[in-house]
Design an enzyme around this catalytic site. Sequence first.
Site, PDB file in Angstrom:
ATOM      1  N   ARG A 109      12.857  10.070   3.468  1.00 24.88           N
ATOM      2  CA  ARG A 109      12.267   8.786   2.784  1.00 24.88           C
ATOM      3  C   ARG A 109      13.455   7.940   2.244  1.00 24.88           C
ATOM      4  O   ARG A 109      13.507   6.765   2.043  1.00 24.88           O
ATOM      5  CB  ARG A 109      11.475   9.157   1.449  1.00 24.88           C
ATOM      6  CG  ARG A 109      10.268   9.354   1.968  1.00 24.88           C
ATOM      7  CD  ARG A 109       9.131   9.628   0.652  1.00 24.88           C
ATOM      8  NE  ARG A 109       8.009   9.754   1.108  1.00 24.88           N
ATOM      9  CZ  ARG A 109       6.880   8.865   1.088  1.00 24.88           C
ATOM     10  NH1 ARG A 109       7.331   7.618   0.822  1.00 24.88           N
ATOM     11  NH2 ARG A 109       5.521   9.116   1.436  1.00 24.88           N
ATOM     12  N   TYR A 219       8.260  19.119   9.936  1.00 22.50           N
ATOM     13  CA  TYR A 219       8.733  18.490  11.150  1.00 22.50           C
ATOM     14  C   TYR A 219      10.357  18.242  10.905  1.00 22.50           C
ATOM     15  O   TYR A 219      10.558  17.945   9.746  1.00 22.50           O
ATOM     16  CB  TYR A 219       7.725  17.163  11.132  1.00 22.50           C
ATOM     17  CG  TYR A 219       7.716  16.242  10.125  1.00 22.50           C
ATOM     18  CD1 TYR A 219       8.518  15.252   9.744  1.00 22.50           C
ATOM     19  CD2 TYR A 219       6.765  16.502   9.114  1.00 22.50           C
ATOM     20  CE1 TYR A 219       8.713  14.385   8.560  1.00 22.50           C
ATOM     21  CE2 TYR A 219       6.324  15.677   8.025  1.00 22.50           C
ATOM     22  CZ  TYR A 219       7.434  14.643   7.731  1.00 22.50           C
ATOM     23  OH  TYR A 219       7.225  14.016   6.531  1.00 22.50           O
ATOM     24  N   ASP A 298      -1.092   2.536  -1.635  1.00 20.81           N
ATOM     25  CA  ASP A 298      -1.794   3.422  -2.493  1.00 20.81           C
ATOM     26  C   ASP A 298      -2.137   2.903  -3.810  1.00 20.81           C
ATOM     27  O   ASP A 298      -3.441   3.303  -4.374  1.00 20.81           O
ATOM     28  CB  ASP A 298      -0.614   4.649  -3.172  1.00 20.81           C
ATOM     29  CG  ASP A 298      -0.301   5.479  -2.192  1.00 20.81           C
ATOM     30  OD1 ASP A 298      -0.801   5.537  -1.076  1.00 20.81           O
ATOM     31  OD2 ASP A 298       0.915   6.073  -2.391  1.00 20.81           O
TER      32      ASP A 298
END
Length: 407
Positions: A109, A219, A298
């Site tokens: 991120r 991942y 969001d």
Amino acid sequence: MGATGPDIAIVGAGIGGLTLALALRARGIDAEILEQAPELREVGAAVALSANATRLLAGLGLDAALTAAGAEPTELVYRHWKDGRRIAAHPVGDSYRARFGGPYLGVHRAAFQRILGDAWGSERLHLGTAVGGVHEDAAAEGGGIRLDLADGRSVRAGLVVGADGVHSTVRRHVTAEDVTAYSGTSGFRGLVPAEAMPSLPDPSAIQFWMGPGAHVLHYPIDSAGTVNFLAVVEGPERWTEDTWRAEAAPGELLAAFDGWHPAITEMLAGAPQSARWGLFGQAPLRRWSRGRAVLIGDAAHAMLPHHGQGANQTIEDAVTLADCLADARAAGGSDAYDVALRRYEGLRRVRTRQVQRSSWVTSDLLHLPDGPAAERRDRKLATVPADFGWIHAHDVRREPVAGSRAS
């Protein structure tokens, strides 16, 4: 930024806010971003970007930087919690690109936000600028919004976009609905080098380990072999914290996965125990905009992470809103904002509701104990590409966002 403020003010410099700003710039529209944090920093460990988003990011010129920073998983694998057997597996990599027109990438991120921030620059990014209130500005010619800042200043804008997350200040202006819903599950996140997990089969794949009352998703996120994990457990029964993060007792995470495959215990022990993240979904809002305020990401449709679509749906929102605003401006008329916001909401509401609903159902399926129900789920996992291809194949640029582009 003066008291008169920008034409378009974006509240929040996360993935959605920065992507929207870049998409607006690409369509010839200037905006300014107001971010309460004093610096751009990561929230969470990593993000998975699927083709419905990577195609759009490529259109903004970010594909080379993202490919260099991230990692492309080789397969999607579902495994049994204890013995590690492959229950189902589906290729990703080149076959995924060929089917969906873009890569599936795992990326840190912090790296993703840095790529977005560098592309935007600092001139129109106002850090340390918290918005305390949003008010319709009746005195402004043609309408507008007044933003009251936490430092006592006020600025005005023609349009404000709430890209400020689950606990959105802008949403409190748009609607009084309290729609966030705690799922009864929580997650722990971490980053682990692959060499710290000698028992892990195929660290280059995106993998779900499914077990009674818990699951682990992991991942790769870079060329160095770093693996990102999200470990999800049942509970606590109620979420009483004011934020989505809470401290957990030392050793709580490892204890929850006692008896699981050695690869999982190595993974969870390979990083410091993170805070516990409450996993929240959201009932669909009845409205995404009010006057000259509109929501993305969001703030409009928080969703559980089990399809990895939170960031991807936010990116879809951002590009769609930018296109709607640009096309409405090109068409002219005094009601361009109204036209754009109605079209944006109409294009995004059904899509995000479908993904929200599917993600919520998936949570329970991942936590089944061994037995007949788990066996039925396991058989169904053979059809995952067919069942969920609609999520990745969707292309917002093919949606009719203006009369001239409709088909």
